[in-house]
Design an enzyme around this catalytic site. Structure first.
Site, PDB file in Angstrom:
ATOM      1  N   ILE A 245      -5.532  58.795  15.384  1.00  0.00           N
ATOM      2  CA  ILE A 245      -5.109  57.486  15.893  1.00  0.00           C
ATOM      3  C   ILE A 245      -4.649  57.663  17.335  1.00  0.00           C
ATOM      4  CG2 ILE A 245      -3.307  55.729  15.728  1.00  0.00           C
ATOM      5  CD1 ILE A 245      -5.493  55.376  13.671  1.00  0.00           C
TER       6      ILE A 245
ATOM      7  N   SER B 293      -3.897  67.303   5.447  1.00  0.00           N
ATOM      8  CA  SER B 293      -2.913  66.948   6.470  1.00  0.00           C
ATOM      9  C   SER B 293      -2.049  68.158   6.798  1.00  0.00           C
ATOM     10  CB  SER B 293      -2.019  65.798   5.979  1.00  0.00           C
ATOM     11  OG  SER B 293      -0.968  66.300   5.168  1.00  0.00           O
ATOM     12  N   GLY B 294      -1.261  68.036   7.855  1.00  0.00           N
ATOM     13  CA  GLY B 294      -0.356  69.110   8.272  1.00  0.00           C
ATOM     14  C   GLY B 294       1.074  68.883   7.835  1.00  0.00           C
TER      15      GLY B 294
ATOM     16  N   CYS C 228      -4.804  59.473  -8.399  1.00  0.00           N
ATOM     17  CA  CYS C 228      -4.906  58.439  -9.420  1.00  0.00           C
ATOM     18  C   CYS C 228      -3.579  57.726  -9.577  1.00  0.00           C
ATOM     19  CB  CYS C 228      -5.309  59.060 -10.761  1.00  0.00           C
ATOM     20  SG  CYS C 228      -6.843  60.002 -10.689  1.00  0.00           S
TER      21      CYS C 228
ATOM     22  N   ASP D 223      -9.996  69.474 -13.629  1.00  0.00           N
ATOM     23  CA  ASP D 223      -8.707  70.164 -13.692  1.00  0.00           C
ATOM     24  C   ASP D 223      -7.774  69.506 -14.703  1.00  0.00           C
ATOM     25  OD1 ASP D 223      -8.588  67.905 -12.066  1.00  0.00           O
ATOM     26  OD2 ASP D 223      -7.119  68.748 -10.698  1.00  0.00           O
TER      27      ASP D 223
END
Length: 643
Positions: free
Chosen positions: A291, A363-364, A2, A100
């Site tokens: 990608i 993600s890593g 947000c 949450d």
């Protein structure tokens, strides 16, 4: 994910302009296109833009406690909120939503400022407690979510998820901070807590700011730090087993969502580990996004495909042109401050692709810092062995002199390029690491800046950022020290900034399992020998993943998420580079030495040297100036550097 915004009168109860608050909130519409709302009471204004992820029907913000005396606007996720709800209910708190966010208001009532120590997640929030006449700002431990704020001369506190939120306020001091310019041209970003403007600050990771109306404004407080104890002497097998369990837990927590969820898959170790773990936890195929590049030198898509095939993911791939440089002005608008990591281009594109298929992507990011993956770590460790062979009293003057007199020979075979080695040997560990990661090193920045701007700096050097963190590191282990420095600087200022803005530009939430603070804390207890062993980085991580991933993914050379800047600046962007570097926008600032700008362009375009990183850094600064309508007068009163 947000966007949050707000105003607080720290001295009284002035009414705030509703039009101003609406502009502050609407400027970050991209962060939360699903819903938006404002709240006002005397001396307080709160704004929120919502990207609905959990509790889609009742999680609207600002959100209040039972009697409406506590209000919060929140950006991020509290992953352990389901564990905290029964604990808070046992204390008498009543929940009206499944979100949450509601945990935050009740945790504040129960535990006050210490509430943040109970949260496991990524978060930035602003909270108003009418009964205590207290305003509370907080940011997560690793700085995944951003939080900007400013204290105006009239006692107004303003805050927001992006700097552009604060820039809507006419009272913000938008003079450029010379120290921020020095940091940017060293690191490629403006380091926390500074921003490019003198009047605005970033709340640093693991910091809170608690202001009681009518009382003096305190300094922000730190509530957490990672300590590299290195005293957990597990066997390799034991460490692998525990690491896999901890990784599973971290990924599991981040798979909680009421919207489509997937993952980035670059074909590198970190993102592949996350996808393999997700596949083991999900009964349905994982959605993965990659990608590809049309330039083979930058293309890892074949390795991503290996992982996608192994785990039968729903795999989406798009090819990015190697001349995908049309985003320069878009990036300047996204980042608000000068930002020079060119991998922001492919990051923007993979977020754009992911949002077509999912609302949340894992993600890593963060793996290199905690597991010891960067190539520069191995180089630094070799240099440390050399530095350790001579006492500083001998080493500094001897190699300092050699570094000054030895000619720079970038054109020569590596064995003859000793100048940088001599310079590194003359420095201590923190200074040497700063030197190794600087985009424009000390001598280049001296040449880049005008004499009047150097006077403005009054001797300030961005190495002070590293020195400050180095003093807090509580370790003299060579690897642990630079991991700590990266966690405090590069991870926050570069990686997290890049991903947050690129993802939010597309209203995509990105979650980072490898930045779970409990995982990071545990990894910091392991000896450095389990992270870098000889020339192998991420030793333990790769060992733990051998049953899950092919050796071609685990043990191939690291590529990184790069773009062909050097070729762009000698080819399709050749004229644009020259126009930018020698144009009016930079000339009018009074910051730069035009002769040196011309040297950078000529030397690069002739092929004599590769100055692509330096040129990109200057170009992104120029794009920032243009996008923000900045005009910095060229005079010794560059002094006032007014934007």
């Amino acid at each position: 994910m947000c966007g949050i915004a707000g105003l607080f009168d720290t001295r009284g109860k002035r009414d705030f302009d509703r039009g101003l608050m609406k502009r502050m909130n609407d400027i970050q519409f991209h962060r939360g296109p699903d819903e938006g709302d404002l709240y006002f009471e005397p001396g307080v204004a709160l704004g929120h833009r919502r990207l609905s992820i959990i509790d889609l029907s009742t999680g609207q913000q600002p959100l209040f406690n039972e009697d409406g005396s506590v209000a919060v606007v929140f950006n991020g996720e509290i992953y352990n909120f389901q564990e905290l709800v029964p604990e808070l209910e046992a204390l008498g708190h009543v929940f009206h939503t499944r979100s949450d966010t509601e945990v935050i208001v009740h945790a504040w009532e129960a535990w006050g400022e210490a509430c943040v120590q109970r949260f496991r997640g990524m978060f930035a929030f602003g909270l108003w407690d009418r009964n205590r006449q207290t305003f509370f700002l907080a940011r997560d431990r690793l700085g995944v979510k951003p939080l900007y704020y400013a204290l105006l001369d009239d006692g107004t506190l303003l805050f927001g998820s992006e700097l552009k939120v604060l820039m809507q306020h006419p009272g913000l001091d938008r003079r450029i901070d010379p120290h921020a310019v020095e940091e940017y041209f060293s690191l490629g970003y403006v380091a926390e807590p500074r921003t490019i403007f003198r009047g605005a600050l970033k709340l640093q990771p693991a910091e809170t700011l608690c202001i009681r109306r009518g009382e003096p404004i305190p300094a922000p407080r730190s509530y957490w730090d990672v300590r590299f104890s290195l005293d957990n002497h597990l066997s390799v097998g034991e460490a692998c087993a525990e690491l896999n369990e901890r990784l599973r837990e971290s990924v599991r927590l981040r798979m909680i969502a009421d919207v489509p969820l997937g993952a980035f898959l670059s074909g590198g170790v970190d993102s592949s580990a996350v996808v393999a773990t997700m596949a083991g936890l999900s009964g349905d195929p994982v959605s993965t996004c990659s990608i590809a590049f049309d330039d083979p030198a930058f293309n890892e898509s074949a390795f991503a495909q290996l992982v996608a095939d192994r785990y039968q993911t729903r795999h989406y791939v798009e090819t990015v042109r190697s001349d995908d440089f049309d985003l320069i002005d878009t990036l300047a608008a996204l980042y608000d401050e000068p930002y020079a990591d060119s991998s922001a281009i492919p990051t923007y594109r993979v977020c754009q692709l992911a949002r077509k298929h999912v609302t949340v992507a894992l993600s890593g990011d963060g793996g290199d810092e905690s597991f010891g993956g960067y190539r520069r770590y191995r180089t630094h460790l070799m240099d440390e062995k050399m530095r350790g062979a001579l006492p500083a009293g001998v080493r500094r003057p001897l190699f300092g002199m050699l570094g000054r007199v030895y000619p720079k020979a970038d054109w020569a075979p590596r064995v003859f390029r000793a100048k940088s080695t001599f310079q590194a040997m003359a420095r201590n560990s923190v200074e040497a690491y700063f030197h190794s990661v600087s985009i424009l090193r000390d001598d280049m920045r001296r040449s880049l800046f005008s004499a009047s701007f150097r006077r403005e700096l009054a001797g300030y050097n961005a190495v002070e950022v590293f020195r400050r963190h180095g003093e807090a590191a509580q370790t003299d282990d060579p690897l642990a020290l630079i991991q700590y420095l990266d966690i405090k600087t590069y991870l926050v200022g570069d990686i997290n900034t890049k991903v947050d803005r690129a993802a939010m530009a597309h209203s995509l939430e990105v979650r980072e399992p490898l930045m779970d603070h409990e995982l990071v804390e545990w990894l910091a207890t392991l000896p450095s020998s389990l992270k870098v062993k000889g020339q192998e980085g991420k030793f333990l991580f790769k060992k733990a993943l051998e049953p899950l991933l092919p050796d071609d993914v685990l043990y191939r050379p690291k590529m990184g998420f790069a773009v062909p800047l050097a070729r762009w600046f000698r080819g399709p962007l050749k004229q644009r580079v020259r126009e930018v570097m020698l144009g009016e926008t930079l000339a009018q600032t009074g910051i730069f030495n035009r002769d040196y700008l011309e040297h950078l362009v000529d030397a690069h375009q002739s092929g004599a040297k590769d100055y692509s990183a330096s040129l990109w850094t200057v170009m992104m600064f120029e794009a920032f100036l243009r996008h923000n309508g900045a005009s910095v007068p060229a005079s010794p009163a560059a002094a006032e550097l007014i934007t």
